[in-house]
Design an enzyme around this catalytic site. Structure first.
Site, PDB file in Angstrom:
ATOM      1  N   GLN A 181      46.068  37.243  48.854  1.00  0.00           N
ATOM      2  CA  GLN A 181      47.531  37.331  48.831  1.00  0.00           C
ATOM      3  C   GLN A 181      48.147  37.281  50.228  1.00  0.00           C
ATOM      4  O   GLN A 181      49.357  37.463  50.381  1.00  0.00           O
ATOM      5  CB  GLN A 181      47.957  38.627  48.118  1.00  0.00           C
ATOM      6  CG  GLN A 181      47.546  38.669  46.660  1.00  0.00           C
ATOM      7  CD  GLN A 181      48.292  37.675  45.765  1.00  0.00           C
ATOM      8  OE1 GLN A 181      49.318  37.122  46.142  1.00  0.00           O
ATOM      9  NE2 GLN A 181      47.769  37.441  44.565  1.00  0.00           N
ATOM     10  N   HIS A 203      44.734  28.446  44.711  1.00  0.00           N
ATOM     11  CA  HIS A 203      45.833  28.420  43.734  1.00  0.00           C
ATOM     12  C   HIS A 203      46.881  29.489  44.007  1.00  0.00           C
ATOM     13  O   HIS A 203      47.861  29.597  43.259  1.00  0.00           O
ATOM     14  CB  HIS A 203      45.315  28.492  42.303  1.00  0.00           C
ATOM     15  CG  HIS A 203      44.779  29.808  41.852  1.00  0.00           C
ATOM     16  ND1 HIS A 203      45.491  30.656  41.033  1.00  0.00           N
ATOM     17  CD2 HIS A 203      43.592  30.409  42.073  1.00  0.00           C
ATOM     18  CE1 HIS A 203      44.757  31.731  40.778  1.00  0.00           C
ATOM     19  NE2 HIS A 203      43.604  31.609  41.403  1.00  0.00           N
ATOM     20  N   THR A 239      27.246  20.860  43.823  1.00  0.00           N
ATOM     21  CA  THR A 239      27.899  19.639  44.302  1.00  0.00           C
ATOM     22  C   THR A 239      29.332  19.923  44.724  1.00  0.00           C
ATOM     23  O   THR A 239      30.059  20.599  44.010  1.00  0.00           O
ATOM     24  CB  THR A 239      27.885  18.574  43.189  1.00  0.00           C
ATOM     25  OG1 THR A 239      26.522  18.301  42.866  1.00  0.00           O
ATOM     26  CG2 THR A 239      28.578  17.289  43.636  1.00  0.00           C
ATOM     27  N   CYS A 326      44.918  39.501  35.545  1.00  0.00           N
ATOM     28  CA  CYS A 326      43.593  39.872  35.004  1.00  0.00           C
ATOM     29  C   CYS A 326      43.717  41.104  34.125  1.00  0.00           C
ATOM     30  O   CYS A 326      42.904  41.335  33.265  1.00  0.00           O
ATOM     31  CB  CYS A 326      42.633  40.202  36.125  1.00  0.00           C
ATOM     32  SG  CYS A 326      42.816  39.125  37.506  1.00  0.00           S
TER      33      CYS A 326
END
Ligand SMILES: Cc1ncc(COP(=O)(O)O)c(CN[C@@H](CS)C(=O)O)c1O
Length: 399
Positions: A181, A203, A239, A326
């Site tokens: 944050q 994000h 990857t 969450c």
């Protein structure tokens, strides 16, 4: 009009970031680890993304930055590998963190307690921040790691990371900060502040979900969490997610360029919203806004259940939250408000509003209007508020 005010949960991907990702889905799509041209074609963009993250954090060339799938992975990696590297061998047995960390830190700590690790969960003061001297008082010669979030996802309150870092350096204790944050929202200068590990997540600053990173000071050893390939110098197998790494680089560059100007613009809208909502009787905002990320308000509205308020706002097409996404499923009291000393009833009234650089003044005007109408509606049917009635003079303040 619809207004998105849950940017601490996740943000819209900046259209310029979406544009930067495009070539790496169907044009430059080789596996970066492949030796042929299809694979090496992505290397310049990967190097550029890495440079953008280093620059945004003012990280030294001696430091490592490892891309991960998200900050939850980064947090788990630090905690579980410090356990592997410094506790399993008996050298240390103690970790210090705080009561208000994100679940990806708290749950990882609880998992380590099941492995016999002693974990100290430090309290926060009535501002919701941890005090450096409290951290210092719990450090022993068996302490392997201190983990304190840079800024709270729930309140926006900023912890004294520089001071805590100096204490950890003096004591020779590893220091991790969950920077999710803070990175992209406030200046983070990793040559100014001593932190061994910093977690981050794209994000939260207008990059896509599903890509994060871990900063590792002086490229110091930290056992991999994921094994099975020499990716990222053997630090993190898997990857490379080229389009998402490119996106993270572009997003952090956009977020941190002229960051002071961006912060001032967001802060002005946040403060105008906060001042308007504090005109309502019996409301208070957690934490001094001068020590808070510029986009966040955690406001308590006496007599109004947080969930009820959320649904009312949702009906007005305003997206907010009662705390971290969450924890959105459970109807528990806001843990941070409990931690700063709010009683259980009050801790059920928290509403988190988190703006972004895309929030407009018109959206703020609309939110003020709809928020006040919602509070009036809900208080008029609230048994607790009706019983107690508004405090004479309606004490409302930031605290
Ligand atoms: C401080 C902090 N640390 C870790 C995470 C997890 O980030 P991921 O990249 O999604 O794994 C978050 C995400 N907090 C969101 C979703 S729970 C919130 O609503 O507050 C965070 O705020």
């Amino acid at each position: 009009m619809q207004v998105y005010l849950d940017n601490n949960a996740t943000t819209m991907v900046d259209p310029l970031v979406v544009e930067a990702m495009q070539p790496f889905f169907s044009e430059i799509y080789g596996n970066p680890n492949s030796l042929h041209k299809f694979g090496t074609a992505s290397h310049p963009a990967l190097r550029k993304a890495m440079d953008q993250v280093y620059k945004a954090l003012n990280a030294s060339d001696n430091d490592d930055i490892v891309f991960t799938s998200c900050a939850t992975e980064s947090n788990n990696w630090v905690l579980k590998s410090v356990f592997t590297d410094h506790i399993v061998n008996g050298e240390k047995n103690h970790i210090i963190t705080t009561e208000v960390e994100h679940p990806s830190v708290l749950a990882a700590c609880r998992a380590l307690e099941n492995e016999g690790v002693k974990v100290t969960y430090l309290p926060v003061n009535n501002q919701g921040v941890v005090e450096p001297q409290v951290v210092k008082s719990f450090i022993t010669d068996k302490t392997a790691l201190v983990s304190v979030m840079w800024a709270s996802n729930e309140t926006g309150m900023i912890n004294p990371i520089k001071e805590i870092g100096e204490i950890c350096k003096e004591k020779g204790v590893l220091f991790h900060s969950d920077g999710v944050q803070a990175v992209g929202k406030i200046p983070v200068d990793l040559q100014e502040v001593h932190v061994d590990f910093v977690s981050m997540s794209a994000h939260k600053f207008h990059g896509p979900k599903g890509v994060g990173a871990l900063y590792i000071k002086n490229s110091q050893p930290l056992s991999p969490l994921l094994h099975g390939g020499e990716h990222m110098g053997g630090r993190r197998s898997g990857t490379l997610n080229v389009p998402y790494i490119v996106a993270m680089g572009k997003a952090i560059e956009l977020a941190t360029t002229n960051i002071e100007e961006k912060m001032a613009s967001i802060r002005a809208k946040r403060d105008r919203l906060e001042d308007a909502l504090l005109e309502l009787s019996d409301t208070f905002v957690v934490g001094d806004r001068d020590n808070r990320t510029p986009n966040t308000i955690l406001i308590s509205i006496k007599g109004v259940e947080g969930e009820g308020m959320l649904w009312d706002l949702n009906n007005s097409l305003i997206g907010a939250s009662t705390g971290s996404a969450c924890a959105s499923e459970d109807l528990e009291a806001n843990t941070v408000m409990l931690a700063i000393g709010a009683d259980n009833e009050l801790a059920h009234t928290g509403i988190r509003l988190s703006l972004s650089r895309f929030t407009t003044d018109e959206e703020i005007d609309y939110t003020i209007d709809q928020f006040k109408k919602a509070v009036f509606r809900l208080r008029s049917i609230s048994s607790s508020f009706a019983k107690v009635g508004p405090t004479p003079g309606g004490e409302s303040k930031a605290c």
